[in-house]
Each structure stands twice: as structure tokens, then as C-alpha cells.
Design a protein around this motif. Structure first.
Motif, short mmCIF file in Angstrom:
data_model
loop_
_atom_site.label_atom_id
_atom_site.label_comp_id
_atom_site.label_asym_id
_atom_site.label_seq_id
_atom_site.Cartn_x
_atom_site.Cartn_y
_atom_site.Cartn_z
N ILE A 118 0.83 -1.20 0.00
CA ILE A 118 0.00 0.00 0.00
C ILE A 118 0.87 1.26 0.00
N LYS A 119 0.51 2.19 -0.89
CA LYS A 119 1.30 3.42 -1.05
C LYS A 119 0.86 4.52 -0.10
N SER A 120 -0.36 4.47 0.38
CA SER A 120 -0.85 5.49 1.31
C SER A 120 -1.91 4.88 2.20
N LEU A 121 -1.85 5.24 3.48
CA LEU A 121 -2.69 4.59 4.48
C LEU A 121 -3.17 5.63 5.47
N ALA A 122 -4.47 5.65 5.76
CA ALA A 122 -5.04 6.58 6.73
C ALA A 122 -5.34 5.85 8.04
N ILE A 123 -4.94 6.46 9.16
CA ILE A 123 -5.24 5.91 10.47
C ILE A 123 -5.77 7.01 11.37
N GLN A 124 -6.41 6.62 12.46
CA GLN A 124 -6.96 7.60 13.40
C GLN A 124 -5.93 7.88 14.48
N SER A 125 -5.61 9.14 14.67
CA SER A 125 -4.49 9.52 15.53
C SER A 125 -4.72 9.23 17.01
N SER A 126 -5.96 9.25 17.46
CA SER A 126 -6.23 9.12 18.90
C SER A 126 -6.38 7.67 19.38
N TYR A 127 -6.27 6.72 18.46
CA TYR A 127 -6.33 5.30 18.84
C TYR A 127 -5.01 4.63 18.45
N PRO A 128 -4.20 4.22 19.43
CA PRO A 128 -2.86 3.70 19.14
C PRO A 128 -2.82 2.33 18.47
N ALA A 129 -3.95 1.66 18.34
CA ALA A 129 -3.93 0.28 17.81
C ALA A 129 -3.32 0.22 16.42
N ALA A 130 -3.76 1.09 15.52
CA ALA A 130 -3.24 1.08 14.15
C ALA A 130 -1.78 1.47 14.12
N GLN A 131 -1.42 2.51 14.88
CA GLN A 131 -0.02 2.94 14.92
C GLN A 131 0.89 1.84 15.44
N ILE A 139 5.52 -0.20 6.66
CA ILE A 139 5.30 -0.14 5.21
C ILE A 139 6.13 1.02 4.65
N LYS A 140 6.36 0.98 3.34
CA LYS A 140 7.12 2.05 2.69
C LYS A 140 6.23 3.23 2.30
N GLY A 141 4.93 3.01 2.26
CA GLY A 141 4.01 4.06 1.85
C GLY A 141 3.80 5.12 2.92
N ASP A 142 3.06 6.16 2.55
CA ASP A 142 2.76 7.27 3.45
C ASP A 142 1.67 6.88 4.45
N VAL A 143 1.83 7.30 5.68
CA VAL A 143 0.82 7.10 6.71
C VAL A 143 0.23 8.47 7.06
#
Length: 233
Positions: A118-131, A139-143
Motif C-alpha cells: 500500500i502506497k498510502s494509508l489513513a489511520i486515526q491519531s487518537s487510537y494507538p492500535a493502528a499505529q 510499510i514504505k508508503g505514506d501514513v
């Protein structure tokens, strides 16, 4: 601002930020996002704290800063978080009783790509699970970090990102009609949510653990999960 108002405002802020100093039997936590899981956790922990002579109070507090506030002792802890939070917030101590399980879900625009492509990935900043997952599986893509689920889904549907990582219960609660079938869905992993207290309350952890185990043994946990339609957890 008139100078005479500053001392009064300071007193008010201290009262709300450090309420447990005024009454050692009241513990203050920030209000979580309104989901069945959150209602269950508040109900269960209110019951557990009452058993050991404490009262749980939930206040409106900026969710973006709640972990930092809990780590600093402004809040008395966190009602429910993944166990990885202690790496970045060492003053938070885990009560070792899993409250509920949830899935970390990846929705993708691209048909053939896997997570690492994946080249770009969106996550929610206030929930640390994804981070935390990304740190363990870089990953090499943008978060891209955004504030809420709605922003994640907007970026995905507008194809401004190739994928987004979500907590399944937040997605189903906040956007129950979202057409997940229009995207490629992958369950990245299952996680558990735990209760955390600030280190100044370390002495409460054995008591809370024992009470929560007792509430599980006597059927209270199951009853509350049924009450909030969480019987699958």
C-alpha cells in the motif's frame, strides 16, 4: 482578560484537572466514544470500583490528548486501551483483565495489493492500535493521521489513500451503513482492550483484578455483555 479573573480560572482548572486530590475515593476518566463497547466498559468498571469503595466519574475531555493527560496524572487512567500503550505512556499500569476483543481491519481501494504494497494509508491519531500495528509491520508508503473514522472513510472513498486501518467496532457504530463490500477487506489481527490506571493508583490493581474475575465468575460480565449486545465478544 482582566487580571482578577486569572486566579479564579486557575482554581477552576485545578479543581477539574485534579479532582481525585479533593476526594481520594473518586477516580476521573475521560468519556470514550459512544459505542456499545464503551457503555459496557463504563458499566462494568463502575461496578468493580464500587465493590472496592471507589466511585468512577466520566468527564468530557479532548480525546486526542487523553492518553497524555492520563500519563501525566491529570486523569486517573484510561477506561479501555490496548496493552501497547504502556510503551509510550509508562505511567499507565494495566489491570490484567481483558475487557473485550476487537478486530483491526484494513479496507483497501486496490484489488491486488497486500498490506505491505500500500502506497498510502489513513489511520486515526487518537487510537494507538493502528499505529502500534504499523510499527510492528512497517510499510514504505505514506501514513496519514486523521482525527476520526469519518475522515478515514472520506479519504478512502475519494481515493486519496489506498487503504485505511480501522477498529471494527468503531466502524460499525459510527458508520453502520458504510458499504464495506465496495472495498477489499482484510482482518489484520484481533486485539484486546484493558483498563489502565495511573501509577499512583498501583495499589488498586490487585483489588480490581480480583473483583473483575469475581464478576466474571458470578455471571455479571456475561450479563452486561448481553445487555449491550456484545455476546459475540
Amino acid at each position: 482578560m482582566p487580571k482578577f479573573l486569572i486566579p479564579s480560572l486557575t482554581i477552576i482548572l485545578l479543581f477539574f484537572c485534579f479532582p481525585s486530590s479533593a476526594n481520594s475515593h473518586i477516580l476521573i476518566f475521560n468519556r470514550p466514544a459512544d459505542t456499545p463497547q464503551a457503555r459496557y466498559v463504563v458499566d462494568l468498571l463502575s461496578t468493580a470500583y464500587k465493590e472496592i469503595g471507589y466511585e468512577l466519574h466520566v468527564i468530557d475531555f479532548n480525546h486526542q490528548g487523553s492518553l497524555a493527560a492520563a500519563n501525566q496524572g491529570v486523569l486517573d487512567g484510561q477506561l479501555g486501551r490496548i496493552d501497547f500503550v504502556t510503551r509510550d505512556y509508562p505511567n499507565l499500569l494495566k489491570v490484567d483483565f481483558p475487557l473485550f476483543e476487537f478486530n483491526l481491519v484494513l479496507l483497501k481501494n486496490c484489488k491486488q495489493c497486500n498490506y505491505r504494497d500500500i502506497k498510502s494509508l489513513a489511520i486515526q491519531s487518537s487510537y494507538p492500535a493502528a499505529q502500534s500495528y504499523i510499527e510492528e509491520n512497517p510499510i514504505k508508503g505514506d501514513v496519514i493521521k486523521v482525527r476520526n473514522v469519518t475522515a478515514q472513510l472520506n479519504l478512502l472513498t475519494q481515493k486519496r489513500v489506498e487503504g485505511t486501518i480501522l477498529l471494527d467496532f468503531l466502524l460499525s457504530t459510527k458508520h453502520p451503513d458504510f458499504n464495506q463490500a465496495a472495498f477489499n477487506k482484510e482482518i489484520l489481527m484481533s486485539m484486546q482492550s484493558f483498563h489502565f490506571v495511573h501509577k499512583r493508583h498501583a495499589a488498586l490493581i490487585p483489588q480490581l483484578t480480583n473483583i473483575l474475575k469475581k464478576l466474571e465468575a458470578d455471571g455479571t460480565v456475561r450479563t452486561l455483555k448481553t445487555k449491550y449486545n456484545l455476546t459475540e465478544f
